[in-house]
Motif scaffolding. Structure first.
Motif, mmCIF file in Angstrom:
data_model
loop_
_atom_site.group_PDB
_atom_site.id
_atom_site.type_symbol
_atom_site.label_atom_id
_atom_site.label_comp_id
_atom_site.label_asym_id
_atom_site.label_seq_id
_atom_site.Cartn_x
_atom_site.Cartn_y
_atom_site.Cartn_z
ATOM 1 N N ILE A 102 -17.632 -12.535 -13.329
ATOM 2 C CA ILE A 102 -18.236 -13.747 -12.770
ATOM 3 C C ILE A 102 -18.507 -13.653 -11.265
ATOM 4 O O ILE A 102 -19.018 -14.606 -10.674
ATOM 5 C CB ILE A 102 -17.351 -14.996 -13.043
ATOM 6 N N LYS B 163 -14.200 -11.352 -0.750
ATOM 7 C CA LYS B 163 -14.190 -10.514 -1.957
ATOM 8 C C LYS B 163 -14.174 -11.356 -3.228
ATOM 9 O O LYS B 163 -13.403 -12.309 -3.343
ATOM 10 C CB LYS B 163 -12.938 -9.635 -1.890
ATOM 11 N N PRO C 163 -13.642 -11.253 -7.614
ATOM 12 C CA PRO C 163 -12.582 -10.612 -8.421
ATOM 13 C C PRO C 163 -12.993 -9.225 -8.917
ATOM 14 O O PRO C 163 -14.177 -8.962 -9.097
ATOM 15 C CB PRO C 163 -12.439 -11.570 -9.608
ATOM 16 N N THR D 65 -9.133 -5.013 -13.666
ATOM 17 C CA THR D 65 -8.037 -4.033 -13.703
ATOM 18 C C THR D 65 -7.605 -3.830 -15.143
ATOM 19 O O THR D 65 -7.271 -4.805 -15.816
ATOM 20 C CB THR D 65 -6.788 -4.555 -12.942
ATOM 21 N N ASN E 222 -7.382 -4.265 -6.602
ATOM 22 C CA ASN E 222 -6.950 -5.299 -5.657
ATOM 23 C C ASN E 222 -5.702 -4.854 -4.916
ATOM 24 O O ASN E 222 -5.608 -4.967 -3.691
ATOM 25 C CB ASN E 222 -6.678 -6.602 -6.412
ATOM 26 N N HIS F 244 -8.412 -16.096 -8.942
ATOM 27 C CA HIS F 244 -8.537 -15.848 -10.389
ATOM 28 C C HIS F 244 -9.180 -14.478 -10.614
ATOM 29 O O HIS F 244 -9.591 -13.804 -9.669
ATOM 30 C CB HIS F 244 -9.364 -16.955 -11.046
ATOM 31 N N GLY F 245 -9.296 -14.091 -11.903
ATOM 32 C CA GLY F 245 -9.878 -12.792 -12.226
ATOM 33 C C GLY F 245 -11.369 -12.869 -12.514
ATOM 34 O O GLY F 245 -12.056 -13.806 -12.080
ATOM 35 N N THR F 246 -11.839 -11.875 -13.293
ATOM 36 C CA THR F 246 -13.279 -11.696 -13.493
ATOM 37 C C THR F 246 -13.835 -12.518 -14.666
ATOM 38 O O THR F 246 -15.040 -12.481 -14.913
ATOM 39 C CB THR F 246 -13.572 -10.212 -13.780
ATOM 40 N N PRO G 206 -14.444 -12.221 -17.850
ATOM 41 C CA PRO G 206 -15.639 -11.503 -18.319
ATOM 42 C C PRO G 206 -16.470 -12.247 -19.362
ATOM 43 O O PRO G 206 -17.681 -12.098 -19.398
ATOM 44 C CB PRO G 206 -15.064 -10.194 -18.894
ATOM 45 N N VAL H 296 -19.049 -20.874 -14.466
ATOM 46 C CA VAL H 296 -17.662 -21.062 -13.987
ATOM 47 C C VAL H 296 -17.616 -21.805 -12.656
ATOM 48 O O VAL H 296 -18.626 -21.982 -11.975
ATOM 49 C CB VAL H 296 -16.930 -19.704 -13.832
ATOM 50 N N ASN H 297 -16.382 -22.170 -12.308
ATOM 51 C CA ASN H 297 -16.125 -22.929 -11.094
ATOM 52 C C ASN H 297 -16.073 -21.979 -9.881
ATOM 53 O O ASN H 297 -15.226 -21.085 -9.841
ATOM 54 C CB ASN H 297 -14.766 -23.625 -11.280
ATOM 55 N N ASP I 30 -14.795 -26.278 -16.589
ATOM 56 C CA ASP I 30 -13.329 -26.241 -16.637
ATOM 57 C C ASP I 30 -12.727 -27.582 -16.253
ATOM 58 O O ASP I 30 -11.694 -27.988 -16.795
ATOM 59 C CB ASP I 30 -12.791 -25.130 -15.718
HETATM 60 P P1 NAP Z 1 -9.150 -14.521 -15.426
HETATM 61 O O1 NAP Z 1 -10.310 -13.647 -15.208
HETATM 62 O O2 NAP Z 1 -8.638 -15.286 -14.242
HETATM 63 O O3 NAP Z 1 -9.572 -15.554 -16.573
HETATM 64 C C1 NAP Z 1 -8.670 -16.260 -17.398
HETATM 65 C C2 NAP Z 1 -9.219 -17.621 -17.725
HETATM 66 O O4 NAP Z 1 -9.083 -18.444 -16.564
HETATM 67 C C3 NAP Z 1 -10.697 -17.689 -18.067
HETATM 68 O O5 NAP Z 1 -10.956 -17.330 -19.406
HETATM 69 C C4 NAP Z 1 -10.974 -19.145 -17.757
HETATM 70 O O6 NAP Z 1 -10.345 -20.001 -18.712
HETATM 71 C C5 NAP Z 1 -10.173 -19.346 -16.478
HETATM 72 N N1 NAP Z 1 -10.938 -19.047 -15.258
HETATM 73 C C6 NAP Z 1 -10.839 -17.972 -14.447
HETATM 74 N N2 NAP Z 1 -11.678 -18.081 -13.415
HETATM 75 C C7 NAP Z 1 -12.319 -19.258 -13.556
HETATM 76 C C8 NAP Z 1 -13.297 -19.941 -12.806
HETATM 77 N N3 NAP Z 1 -13.799 -19.444 -11.664
HETATM 78 N N4 NAP Z 1 -13.751 -21.123 -13.274
HETATM 79 C C9 NAP Z 1 -13.249 -21.643 -14.388
HETATM 80 N N5 NAP Z 1 -12.318 -21.062 -15.151
HETATM 81 C C10 NAP Z 1 -11.855 -19.870 -14.739
HETATM 82 O O7 NAP Z 1 -7.906 -13.723 -16.016
HETATM 83 P P2 NAP Z 1 -7.860 -12.532 -17.056
HETATM 84 O O8 NAP Z 1 -8.802 -12.824 -18.186
HETATM 85 O O9 NAP Z 1 -6.427 -12.350 -17.327
HETATM 86 O O10 NAP Z 1 -8.369 -11.269 -16.250
HETATM 87 C C11 NAP Z 1 -9.676 -10.713 -16.348
HETATM 88 C C12 NAP Z 1 -9.764 -9.532 -15.397
HETATM 89 O O11 NAP Z 1 -9.638 -9.977 -14.037
HETATM 90 C C13 NAP Z 1 -8.672 -8.476 -15.602
HETATM 91 O O12 NAP Z 1 -9.235 -7.202 -15.486
HETATM 92 C C14 NAP Z 1 -7.706 -8.747 -14.450
HETATM 93 O O13 NAP Z 1 -6.981 -7.615 -14.080
HETATM 94 C C15 NAP Z 1 -8.665 -9.169 -13.358
HETATM 95 N N6 NAP Z 1 -8.041 -9.967 -12.279
HETATM 96 C C16 NAP Z 1 -8.492 -9.751 -11.027
HETATM 97 C C17 NAP Z 1 -7.974 -10.515 -9.977
HETATM 98 C C18 NAP Z 1 -8.510 -10.274 -8.584
HETATM 99 O O14 NAP Z 1 -9.532 -9.635 -8.443
HETATM 100 N N7 NAP Z 1 -7.834 -10.742 -7.553
HETATM 101 C C19 NAP Z 1 -7.008 -11.492 -10.212
HETATM 102 C C20 NAP Z 1 -6.589 -11.714 -11.537
HETATM 103 C C21 NAP Z 1 -7.115 -10.937 -12.568
HETATM 104 P P3 NAP Z 1 -10.970 -20.603 -20.074
HETATM 105 O O15 NAP Z 1 -11.167 -19.428 -20.980
HETATM 106 O O16 NAP Z 1 -9.896 -21.524 -20.556
HETATM 107 O O17 NAP Z 1 -12.229 -21.320 -19.763
#
Ligand code: NAP
Length: 423
Positions: free
Chosen positions: A39, A100, A102, A105, A115, A334-336, A338, A346-347, A387
């Motif tokens: 995202i 930066k 997300p 990983t 990160n 938050h993360g990516t 996907p 997304v927000n 969300d």
């Molecule tokens: P995630 O990407 O944070 O997403 C988990 C859930 O959180 C999403 O399915 C969504 O929920 C909600 N969400 C996250 N960002 C949102 C936004 N901007 N707006 C609205 N809802 C949001 O966590 P993940 O699925 O565990 O991780 C995916 C990848 O991201 C992994 O490869 C992980 O390692 C990486 N990651 C990177 C960072 C960083 O770059 N700092 C931090 C955390 C994770 P709903 O499905 O309920 O709508």
């Protein structure tokens, strides 16, 4: 100006510098940005639009953020065959302040977290996460408005130091044999093993930053978080070294809770106390008003910042910055996500608020204040992304870019906040 191979710096852009522990910010600072995976393509343009609008409204043509794209993650790998090209580190160091999105990983194998790698290689040793409530955001607790915390998480050591070996590898076997034979420990031979280093050096500079932040921002308390009752020489030492900094370096400006014994806090002094990690999770739920700035070792800081963010409505609205000696990389927490990539759904709130932190870091508090005002109005009017919309009654659903547009419209209607009104 130095030349880079992977991007061109616009002529108008100037470099931020750092002298005598102070950031010197020109009117047209170059701000490198990493779009991010998933995202990232949705939220980065939305955040930049809001930041640009806030700067323009605050300072007219007198100031401008000069964005340059630098590469990390999937985009970098496609373009340059590397997850983080050398120039990306160099640009973050050279230009001092960056934004930066997300980055992906993989879990349990593959490459190490990009990160974590960025934070460690650039020595961005303090992960700073403010957690506050914005009116209108659906939250799971009764009084989310009582939460106003700033978490300082140590970013370079603890179990995140990367000292971990898989079960059965020669390294794991050697380490287990050393532990069992030389140190008379009893580690099962079929264990994976990791090491948790916590140093006086890294603890002290983290706590120093938290104390300085509390002083600069009129905060009342700095709490040292640790699990020192169990891990005495790592987490317990974190607490002891933290108190040492408070007493030796900030003695005239701080008072220890144990010295107060319930008496009034002397005017102008910050209270320094400590709490055990498991207890702080219930303390911030039950008595959030008593907590203010929290200084934590790496792992507990990671858990605590997500738990605190959940109290005020979740990660979609939680900003963060990784800060070293001058160099700073602000990021969405938050993360990516996907499954939502490229859907304009997304927000973008977390990255927008991280951008507001970036502006505050530059000292451009008027522009940051406008972003808070614009965001608060969008939330009060319930024009929100999916969300939040799914949790609010009577809300109007908007896209990522639509949410950014609403914030821009509201901040353009707002009066400029006075610098002293912005904290
Ligand atoms: P995630 O990407 O944070 O997403 C988990 C859930 O959180 C999403 O399915 C969504 O929920 C909600 N969400 C996250 N960002 C949102 C936004 N901007 N707006 C609205 N809802 C949001 O966590 P993940 O699925 O565990 O991780 C995916 C990848 O991201 C992994 O490869 C992980 O390692 C990486 N990651 C990177 C960072 C960083 O770059 N700092 C931090 C955390 C994770 P709903 O499905 O309920 O709508």
């Amino acid at each position: 100006m130095r030349k880079f191979k992977t991007f061109t710096v616009p002529r108008e852009g100037e470099k931020i510098s750092f002298k005598n522990k102070k950031l010197l910010v020109p009117d047209y600072p170059v701000i490198p940005y990493i779009e991010g995976d998933g995202i990232g393509t949705d939220i980065m343009p939305a955040a930049q639009k809001v930041l640009n609008a806030a700067v323009e409204k605050s300072y007219g043509p007198g100031r401008k953020l000069v964005w340059v794209e630098i590469f990390a993650g999937e985009k970098a790998f496609k373009k340059y065959g590397e997850w983080i090209p050398k120039e990306t580190y160099e640009a973050i160091r050279f230009f001092m302040v960056s934004l930066k999105g997300p980055l992906t990983t993989p879990i349990g194998g593959g490459y190490r977290s990009l990160n974590v790698t960025l934070r460690q290689i650039l020595d961005l040793y303090a992960c700073v996460r403010p957690v506050r409530y914005f009116e209108g955001v659906p939250a799971p607790v009764k009084s989310p408005q009582d939460v106003n915390l700033v978490i300082f998480r140590e970013n370079t050591e603890d179990v995140y130091a990367g000292l971990e070996w898989k079960k059965g590898t020669p390294e794991a076997k050697k380490l287990i044999s050393f532990l069992n034979k030389t140190l008379k420990a009893r580690v099962r031979p079929d264990s994976g093993v990791g090491i948790k280093p916590i140093s006086a050096f890294a603890t002290k500079r983290l706590v120093r930053k938290a104390l300085q932040y509390a002083l600069d921002n009129n905060r009342k308390t700095v709490t040292l978080i640790h699990k020192g009752n169990i891990m005495k020489f790592t987490e317990g030492a974190f607490r002891d070294w933290g108190y040492e900094v408070a007493k030796k370096e900030f003695g005239k400006l701080t008072v220890l809770e144990e010295e107060l014994r319930g008496a009034e806090v002397p005017p102008g002094k910050i209270v320094v106390n400590d709490r055990i990690a498991d207890s702080i999770f219930q303390q911030i739920l039950i008595r959030p008003k008593e907590y203010d700035v929290l200084a934590c070792p790496n792992l507990v800081g990671d858990f605590l910042s997500d738990a605190a963010a959940a109290q005020v409505g979740g990660l979609g609205m939680a900003p963060g910055g990784n800060i070293g000696e001058g160099t700073a990389l602000f990021e969405a927490t938050h993360g990516t996500a996907p499954k939502y990539a490229g859907q304009n759904k997304v927000n973008p709130g977390s990255l927008i608020l991280s951008g507001a932190m970036l502006l505050e870091y530059l000292g451009w508090k008027e522009a940051a204040g406008l972003i808070y005002a614009g965001l608060e109005k969008a939330l009060r009017q319930k024009t929100v992304t999916y969300d939040l919309e799914r949790q609010m009654s009577g809300a109007q659903l908007v896209s990522t870019s639509g949410f950014a547009d609403r914030i821009v419209a509201h901040l353009n209607e707002s009066r400029l906040p006075q610098p002293e009104a912005v904290s």
